[in-house]
Design a protein around this motif. Structure first.
Motif, PDB file in Angstrom:
ATOM      1  N   VAL A  66       0.839  -1.185   0.000  1.00  0.00           N
ATOM      2  CA  VAL A  66       0.000   0.000   0.000  1.00  0.00           C
ATOM      3  C   VAL A  66       0.877   1.238   0.000  1.00  0.00           C
ATOM      4  N   THR A  67       0.580   2.148  -0.909  1.00  0.00           N
ATOM      5  CA  THR A  67       1.303   3.409  -0.938  1.00  0.00           C
ATOM      6  C   THR A  67       0.314   4.539  -0.731  1.00  0.00           C
ATOM      7  N   PHE A  68       0.773   5.596  -0.104  1.00  0.00           N
ATOM      8  CA  PHE A  68      -0.066   6.747   0.157  1.00  0.00           C
ATOM      9  C   PHE A  68       0.540   7.953  -0.518  1.00  0.00           C
ATOM     10  N   THR A  69      -0.329   8.873  -0.852  1.00  0.00           N
ATOM     11  CA  THR A  69       0.149  10.151  -1.349  1.00  0.00           C
ATOM     12  C   THR A  69       0.429  11.025  -0.149  1.00  0.00           C
ATOM     13  N   ALA A 117       0.042  12.037   5.284  1.00  0.00           N
ATOM     14  CA  ALA A 117      -0.408  11.045   4.302  1.00  0.00           C
ATOM     15  C   ALA A 117      -1.887  11.260   4.016  1.00  0.00           C
ATOM     16  N   PRO A 119      -5.329   9.393   2.578  1.00  0.00           N
ATOM     17  CA  PRO A 119      -5.868   8.048   2.342  1.00  0.00           C
ATOM     18  C   PRO A 119      -5.971   7.759   0.835  1.00  0.00           C
ATOM     19  N   ALA A 120      -5.814   6.507   0.480  1.00  0.00           N
ATOM     20  CA  ALA A 120      -5.770   6.102  -0.927  1.00  0.00           C
ATOM     21  C   ALA A 120      -7.035   6.503  -1.684  1.00  0.00           C
ATOM     22  N   GLU A 121      -8.193   6.482  -1.032  1.00  0.00           N
ATOM     23  CA  GLU A 121      -9.429   6.817  -1.750  1.00  0.00           C
ATOM     24  C   GLU A 121      -9.532   8.310  -2.081  1.00  0.00           C
ATOM     25  N   SER A 123      -6.535  10.250  -2.652  1.00  0.00           N
ATOM     26  CA  SER A 123      -5.258  10.715  -3.181  1.00  0.00           C
ATOM     27  C   SER A 123      -5.323  11.192  -4.626  1.00  0.00           C
TER      28      SER A 123
END
Length: 126
Positions: A66-69, A117, A119-121, A123
């Motif tokens: 998992v990567t985050f912006t 960071a 969250p992925a949803e 980013s």
């Protein structure tokens, strides 16, 4: 075993006396000591389980892919403004809550230059 000769008896008249039977009696203190000794392994096992069980929660094993912006906070930025910028179509309260939980922020204050960071949803919005 011991044998007892009966006076005047023939060899068949011997009586065999059994050894006295003793019973083990536990006092109240003995029962307490026994219960304590039986509970020590259980307490030790529970202690080890509690101490070593939290490692799975703090490990980074599940989040390896998992990567985050990350967003660098600019002077004048607030959580609300960042949430509106990264998720314009979502209620800002939900986005702020997700950002606070992901970054484990104690308060809503941010410092300029701080990296947080997203969250992925959310980013893709910024």
């Amino acid at each position: 075993m011991t044998t007892i000769d009966i006076l005047g008896a023939s060899p068949r008249g011997r009586v065999i006396a059994a050894a006295p039977v003793t019973r083990l009696r536990l006092t109240v203190r003995g029962r307490q000591v026994l219960a304590f000794l039986a509970s020590v392994p259980v307490v030790v096992a529970l202690g080890i389980g509690i101490v070593s069980g939290g490692g799975a929660l703090a490990s980074n094993e599940g989040a390896s892919g998992v990567t985050f912006t990350h967003v660098t906070v600019q002077p004048g930025d607030t959580l609300w403004s960042i949430a509106r910028a990264v998720a314009p179509d979502v209620d800002p309260r939900d986005a702020v809550d997700a950002i606070v939980r992901l970054n484990a922020l104690d308060s809503g204050s941010l410092d300029a230059g701080q990296s947080i960071a997203i969250p992925a949803e959310y980013s893709a919005g910024r």
